[in-house]
Motif scaffolding. Sequence first.
Motif, PDB file in Angstrom:
ATOM      1  N   ASN A   1     -17.319 108.620  70.006  1.00 22.61           N
ATOM      2  CA  ASN A   1     -16.573 107.802  70.957  1.00 22.61           C
ATOM      3  C   ASN A   1     -15.431 108.612  71.574  1.00 22.61           C
ATOM      4  N   LEU A   2     -14.659 107.970  72.400  1.00 27.26           N
ATOM      5  CA  LEU A   2     -13.617 108.655  73.166  1.00 27.26           C
ATOM      6  C   LEU A   2     -12.537 109.249  72.272  1.00 27.26           C
ATOM      7  N   SER A   3     -12.092 108.517  71.275  1.00 33.22           N
ATOM      8  CA  SER A   3     -11.027 109.044  70.411  1.00 33.22           C
ATOM      9  C   SER A   3     -11.509 110.242  69.597  1.00 33.22           C
ATOM     10  N   GLU A   4     -12.772 110.227  69.172  1.00 30.49           N
ATOM     11  CA  GLU A   4     -13.315 111.385  68.443  1.00 30.49           C
ATOM     12  C   GLU A   4     -13.408 112.605  69.351  1.00 30.49           C
ATOM     13  N   ARG A   5     -13.805 112.375  70.588  1.00 28.99           N
ATOM     14  CA  ARG A   5     -13.879 113.496  71.542  1.00 28.99           C
ATOM     15  C   ARG A   5     -12.503 114.073  71.824  1.00 28.99           C
TER      16      ARG A   5
ATOM     17  N   ARG B   1      -8.540 118.388  71.021  1.00 31.20           N
ATOM     18  CA  ARG B   1      -7.220 118.807  70.530  1.00 31.20           C
ATOM     19  C   ARG B   1      -7.356 119.895  69.463  1.00 31.20           C
ATOM     20  N   ARG B   2      -8.321 119.723  68.553  1.00 31.13           N
ATOM     21  CA  ARG B   2      -8.539 120.747  67.523  1.00 31.13           C
ATOM     22  C   ARG B   2      -8.917 122.090  68.157  1.00 31.13           C
ATOM     23  N   LEU B   3      -9.760 122.037  69.163  1.00 30.32           N
ATOM     24  CA  LEU B   3     -10.158 123.282  69.832  1.00 30.32           C
ATOM     25  C   LEU B   3      -8.977 123.938  70.537  1.00 30.32           C
ATOM     26  N   LEU B   4      -8.134 123.137  71.189  1.00 32.67           N
ATOM     27  CA  LEU B   4      -7.001 123.688  71.923  1.00 32.67           C
ATOM     28  C   LEU B   4      -5.904 124.192  70.997  1.00 32.67           C
TER      29      LEU B   4
END
Length: 82
Positions: A2-6, A11-14
């Motif tokens: 869902n949107l919050s997981e994405r 955020r983790r990637l950035l």
Amino acid sequence: MNLSEREAAVRRLLESTSPLVPPDLHAEAVRRGSRMLRRRTAARRLLWLALLAAAVAFLVWASVARPWVEPPSTTTPPISDW
């Protein structure tokens, strides 16, 4: 997903550290790019040369064959003694 997981995944990637770039990456890219540019230029020149050769061949054929002239008639004999 869902949107919050994405959003959390982004955020983790950035927030993670960026991968190390090899030091010779720029030089290799410039070398490959210049080689591609030389090949593309050579191919373009070869195609223009082929087009010019085809045009010259057509003009020579047209001047020798003269396809616009009507061929002589072969069904009736020439007229003489009028």
